[in-house]
Design an enzyme around this catalytic site. Structure first.
Site, PDB file in Angstrom:
ATOM      1  N   GLN A   1       0.825  -1.284  -0.108  1.00  0.00           N
ATOM      2  CA  GLN A   1      -0.171   0.022  -0.087  1.00  0.00           C
ATOM      3  C   GLN A   1       0.825   1.379   0.067  1.00  0.00           C
ATOM      4  OE1 GLN A   1      -3.068   0.214  -0.420  1.00  0.00           O
ATOM      5  NE2 GLN A   1      -3.135   2.583  -0.100  1.00  0.00           N
ATOM      6  N   GLU A   2       2.036   1.250   0.671  1.00  0.00           N
ATOM      7  CA  GLU A   2       2.734   2.514   0.709  1.00  0.00           C
ATOM      8  C   GLU A   2       3.512   2.582  -0.477  1.00  0.00           C
ATOM      9  OE1 GLU A   2       2.888   4.628   3.378  1.00  0.00           O
ATOM     10  OE2 GLU A   2       2.033   3.654   4.778  1.00  0.00           O
ATOM     11  N   SER A   3       3.870   2.006  -1.086  1.00  0.00           N
ATOM     12  CA  SER A   3       5.148   2.143  -2.081  1.00  0.00           C
ATOM     13  C   SER A   3       4.813   1.310  -3.330  1.00  0.00           C
ATOM     14  CB  SER A   3       6.395   1.834  -1.654  1.00  0.00           C
ATOM     15  OG  SER A   3       6.781   0.667  -1.295  1.00  0.00           O
TER      16      SER A   3
END
Length: 245
Positions: A101-103
């Site tokens: 989700q983050e990167s």
């Protein structure tokens, strides 16, 4: 190219190769993504697979589509993730769910808030984590290194889990919104049903973030642990002071 140490050029070559006549688009995309994953270009492999097999993000994953699903939910940076998970006693699947989700598995990702790397560590948070881990000669550029970034993110996740007595939902929310905000929300709903807490998260970004990370975690749990995701039905009634950043 690999023997010459030109891994990046090898990846570019794979992405530029023309499709073999007679092969359908899904077969071509799967083949390219598998090669890119083998080259360690997890971001490119994930992007290609998730675009081609986007129905897997919300659909059920059965044996027929497991190979494709393993690229949409890849075990990226496996050795770094396993090492950090063991060091800080947290689930490697949670690290992967957050990283996705983050990167989207890009080690060079940078957000509008200057968060950097695979686990999107904000520079000020990186400094505090480095101090907590007694990392010598720490520099901001270290956040661009997958080993450092994954280790820092895993430590932070571990501290957030301890803060909320191992409950992953407020820990995931705190990874996005910060622990101070989540402790306020928890104080207003002590012991409330977990699903109610998620729906009542005041920040839309954090509410959607929690849902997506939980979706990721459920898929990783199904693919690599062979069972459904189990989340506590109730929130904890209090929290432990571990981190305030």
């Amino acid at each position: 190219l690999l023997r010459l140490g030109q891994r990046r050029l090898a990846g570019e070559l794979v992405r530029a190769l023309p499709a073999v006549p007679g092969l359908d688009a899904e077969t071509v995309a799967y083949g390219r993504a598998r090669v890119l994953f083998g080259l360690g270009d997890y971001h490119a492999a994930y992007r290609l697979a998730s675009a081609q097999f986007r129905n897997l993000a919300t659909g059920s994953i059965d044996a027929a589509v497991r190979p494709q699903a393993a690229l949409v939910y890849p075990p990226a940076y496996r050795h770094l993730v396993q090492r950090a998970a063991s060091e800080f006693t947290i689930s490697p699947l949670l690290i992967l769910a957050v990283m996705r989700q983050e990167s989207a598995f890009s080690p060079t990702a940078e957000s509008w808030a200057a968060a950097r790397g695979l686990m999107q560590i904000i520079p000020r948070t990186g400094e505090r984590i480095a101090a907590a881990l007694a990392v010598e000669d720490y520099a901001l550029a270290d956040l661009d290194q997958p080993e450092t970034n994954v280790r820092f993110g895993a430590w932070y996740l571990g501290e957030l889990l301890r803060m909320f007595h191992g409950h992953p939902v407020p820990a995931i929310a705190a990874y996005n919104a910060g622990p101070r905000a989540v402790t306020r929300w928890l104080g207003a709903l002590p012991g409330a049903p977990t699903d109610e807490f998620v729906e009542e998260i005041p920040y839309r970004e954090t509410r959607n973030y929690v849902r997506r990370v939980l979706d990721n975690l459920a898929a990783y749990q199904h693919l690599y642990a062979g069972g459904p995701l189990q989340v506590p039905a109730q929130l904890p009634t209090d929290h432990v002071e571990t981190v305030d950043f």
